[in-house]
Design a protein around this motif. Structure first.
Motif, short mmCIF file in Angstrom:
data_model
loop_
_atom_site.label_atom_id
_atom_site.label_comp_id
_atom_site.label_asym_id
_atom_site.label_seq_id
_atom_site.Cartn_x
_atom_site.Cartn_y
_atom_site.Cartn_z
N ALA A 169 3.52 -41.34 41.55
CA ALA A 169 2.81 -42.18 42.51
C ALA A 169 3.50 -42.10 43.86
N LEU A 170 2.74 -41.83 44.90
CA LEU A 170 3.27 -41.70 46.25
C LEU A 170 3.06 -42.99 47.03
N ASP A 171 4.04 -43.32 47.86
CA ASP A 171 3.96 -44.52 48.68
C ASP A 171 3.17 -44.18 49.94
N ALA A 172 1.86 -44.09 49.78
CA ALA A 172 0.99 -43.68 50.89
C ALA A 172 -0.39 -44.26 50.67
N THR A 173 -1.02 -44.68 51.77
CA THR A 173 -2.40 -45.17 51.72
C THR A 173 -3.18 -44.54 52.86
N ALA A 174 -4.50 -44.48 52.69
CA ALA A 174 -5.38 -43.97 53.74
C ALA A 174 -6.58 -44.89 53.85
N LEU A 175 -6.96 -45.21 55.06
CA LEU A 175 -8.15 -46.03 55.31
C LEU A 175 -9.39 -45.16 55.44
N ASN A 176 -9.26 -44.00 56.06
CA ASN A 176 -10.41 -43.11 56.26
C ASN A 176 -10.54 -42.06 55.17
N ASP A 177 -9.52 -41.19 55.04
CA ASP A 177 -9.71 -40.06 54.14
C ASP A 177 -8.39 -39.39 53.78
N VAL A 178 -8.44 -38.65 52.68
CA VAL A 178 -7.38 -37.72 52.27
C VAL A 178 -8.02 -36.34 52.29
N VAL A 179 -7.40 -35.39 52.98
CA VAL A 179 -7.99 -34.07 53.19
C VAL A 179 -7.01 -32.99 52.73
N LEU A 180 -7.53 -32.02 52.00
CA LEU A 180 -6.79 -30.82 51.61
C LEU A 180 -7.44 -29.67 52.35
N GLU A 181 -6.68 -28.97 53.22
CA GLU A 181 -7.30 -27.97 54.10
C GLU A 181 -6.44 -26.73 54.22
N LYS A 182 -7.10 -25.64 54.59
CA LYS A 182 -6.41 -24.36 54.71
C LYS A 182 -5.45 -24.37 55.89
N LEU A 183 -4.43 -23.52 55.80
CA LEU A 183 -3.43 -23.43 56.86
C LEU A 183 -3.68 -22.27 57.82
N THR A 184 -4.43 -21.27 57.37
CA THR A 184 -4.72 -20.12 58.24
C THR A 184 -6.21 -19.87 58.27
N ARG A 185 -6.68 -19.35 59.38
CA ARG A 185 -8.11 -19.17 59.57
C ARG A 185 -8.71 -18.17 58.60
N ASP A 186 -7.93 -17.14 58.22
CA ASP A 186 -8.49 -16.05 57.43
C ASP A 186 -8.35 -16.26 55.93
N GLN A 188 -9.34 -19.15 52.98
CA GLN A 188 -9.79 -20.45 52.52
C GLN A 188 -8.94 -20.93 51.35
N VAL A 189 -9.03 -22.22 51.08
CA VAL A 189 -8.34 -22.77 49.92
C VAL A 189 -9.28 -22.71 48.72
N SER A 190 -8.71 -22.43 47.56
CA SER A 190 -9.45 -22.45 46.30
C SER A 190 -8.96 -23.63 45.50
N VAL A 191 -9.89 -24.53 45.16
CA VAL A 191 -9.51 -25.83 44.61
C VAL A 191 -10.42 -26.20 43.46
N GLY A 192 -9.83 -26.63 42.37
CA GLY A 192 -10.59 -27.24 41.30
C GLY A 192 -10.72 -28.72 41.56
N LEU A 268 -1.50 -21.56 50.59
CA LEU A 268 -0.99 -22.91 50.79
C LEU A 268 -2.07 -23.80 51.40
N ALA A 269 -1.93 -25.09 51.19
CA ALA A 269 -2.90 -26.04 51.73
C ALA A 269 -2.18 -27.25 52.28
N ALA A 270 -2.67 -27.76 53.41
CA ALA A 270 -2.10 -28.95 54.03
C ALA A 270 -2.76 -30.20 53.47
N VAL A 271 -1.97 -31.23 53.26
CA VAL A 271 -2.47 -32.53 52.82
C VAL A 271 -2.36 -33.49 54.00
#
Length: 358
Positions: A169-186, A188-192, A268-271
Motif C-alpha cells: 500500500a502506497l501513501d498516496a491519493t489522487a483527486l482527479n486521476d492515476v495515469v500510466l503513460e509512455k515515456l518515449t514517443r516511438d 507505446q505501453v503494453s498493459v493488461g 518503461l511507463a511513468a506513473v
C-alpha cells in the motif's frame, strides 16, 4: 467550525493570488488563527511529502488554495492526509474545483469560521503496487518544464511494508486521476487491465488512466471519456490512443478496483497522480487503483450548479437546428417549491451563482 490553523497554498506566479494571500493572512491575524504557507517551491530545495508539510504547518484544519484547479489539487493532496477541509478560491480559467470568487475570500473565511458552510464529499483514489515506486535520477530535469520540482515518490504505508500477492500500500491519493503513460514517443505501453480482479483486455496505447467523477472533466474528458457528476462514486478507466478496436471508457463501481500491469514486451511507463510524476514502472510490475476509504471534504457555500458550470466552462454550443427553437426554458420552474414527487431530487438553485455568505 471554528478555524484554528490555516494552511495556505498560493499560485506564486499570479499577482492576484499574492494579493488574495495577503487578505487571508490579515483575516487570520484578526481572528488569532495561525496561518502557514505550505507546498512552497523554494529554489534548490525538493518538495516534501504531505505529512511533512502538515507537521511543519501545525496540522491545519483548513487548507485555502489561491489559484486554479492545479493549485486546488496541490491543496487537496495535503488536505487528504489529515482529513482537513479545503477551500478553493477561483483564479483559474477553466476550473471546476474552486468555489469562491477571489473578491469574496474574506467573506468565505467568515462563513467557514461561523460554520455556515457544508462539506462536499469528493471521492479519492488510493493505490497499491507490486513494488515501491521510484523516479530515476535523470527524470527530474526532463520533466520540470518550468513547473517547479517534482514531488517525491509515494512511500510505503508503515502498516504494509510487505503485502504478498496483494502488493504494498502506497501513501498516496489522487483527486482527479492515476495515469500510466509512455515515456518515449516511438514506443507505446503494453498493459493488461484488470477490473474487479478479472482481465478486461491487454492494451497498447499512449496512456491508460483511472479517473474519479471529479477527474472526469480533466484529462479523461480530453481523451474522450464520459462526464460524470462529481456527486457520483465510480472509477472511470479510459485508454488514450489505443491501437485496438475497443477504445471506449469503462465505468466501474466504487468497490471494483482497477489494476494496470505492464506487460513484458512493453517499455518503461511513468506513473502520474493528478498530473504529477510519482514513479516509473518496469515490465512485469503493476499498480492497483481503488476508491480511498476516506473522501476529500471540500467547502461549499451553497448549492453547486455543476451542469451550468459545465456548459459555461466548456463553452458548449447548441446544435443549429435546435437553436432555431429559441432560448430554452427550464424543464421545471425553479421559482416555486417542488411538488411531492420531486422533493427528493437535486435541482439547481434559483440563482446559479448565489451562495449564503452574508
Amino acid at each position: 467550525m471554528a478555524v484554528a490553523r490555516v494552511g495556505l497554498v498560493v499560485h506564486e506566479g499570479r499577482p492576484e493570488a499574492l494579493a488574495a494571500a495577503r487578505v487571508v493572512r490579515d483575516w487570520c491575524d484578526t481572528h488569532d488563527v495561525r496561518c502557514t504557507d505550505i507546498d512552497v517551491w523554494r529554489a534548490g530545495e525538493p518538495r516534501h511529502r504531505a505529512k511533512e508539510e502538515l507537521d511543519a504547518a501545525g496540522d491545519p484544519d483548513l487548507i485555502v488554495t489561491l489559484g486554479g484547479d492545479g493549485t486546488f489539487l496541490r491543496g487537496a493532496r495535503l488536505a487528504a492526509e489529515n482529513d482537513a477541509l479545503v477551500l478553493g478560491v477561483d483564479l483559474g480559467r477553466v476550473g471546476f474545483l474552486t468555489e469562491v470568487p477571489v473578491q469574496d475570500v474574506g467573506l468565505a473565511l467568515d462563513a467557514v469560521h461561523e460554520d455556515r458552510v457544508t462539506a462536499e464529499r469528493r471521492m479519492l483514489l488510493a493505490m497499491r503496487a507490486s513494488c515501491p515506486l521510484e523516479v530515476p535520477e535523470d527524470m527530474e530535469a526532463l520533466m520540470r518544464y518550468g513547473r517547479g520540482p517534482l514531488l517525491p515518490p509515494p512511500c510505503v504505508r508503515p502498516e504494509c511494508k510487505t503485502g504478498g500477492g496483494w502488493g504494498i500500500a502506497l501513501d498516496a491519493t489522487a483527486l482527479n486521476d492515476v495515469v500510466l503513460e509512455k515515456l518515449t514517443r516511438d514506443h507505446q505501453v503494453s498493459v493488461g487491465v484488470y477490473v474487479a480482479g478479472r482481465l478486461l483486455a491487454s492494451y497498447s496505447a499512449d496512456a491508460l488512466m483511472v479517473a474519479t467523477p471529479t477527474g472526469s472533466t480533466a484529462y479523461s474528458f480530453a481523451a474522450g471519456g464520459p462526464v460524470i457528476s462529481p456527486r457520483a462514486e465510480a472509477l472511470v478507466f479510459t485508454p488514450v490512443a489505443p491501437h485496438m478496436a475497443f477504445n471506449r471508457s469503462v465505468v466501474a463501481a466504487p468497490d471494483e478496483p482497477i489494476a494496470l500491469r505492464l506487460l513484458e514486451r512493453s517499455g518503461l511507463a511513468a506513473v502520474s497522480l493528478d498530473g504529477q510524476l510519482r514513479g516509473v514502472l518496469r515490465p512485469g510490475e503493476w499498480i492497483g487503483v481503488y476508491a480511498a476509504p476516506r473522501p476529500l471534504r471540500a467547502v461549499r457555500l451553497g448549492p453547486t450548479d455543476f451542469y451550468g458550470r459545465l456548459r459555461e466552462r466548456m463553452r458548449l454550443t447548441d446544435a443549429p437546428a435546435a437553436a432555431a427553437d429559441g432560448e430554452a426554458a427550464p424543464l421545471w420552474p425553479l421559482s416555486t417549491p417542488a411538488p411531492p414527487d420531486l422533493e427528493h431530487l437535486s435541482l439547481p438553485p434559483v440563482q446559479a451563482d448565489a451562495y449564503p455568505l452574508l
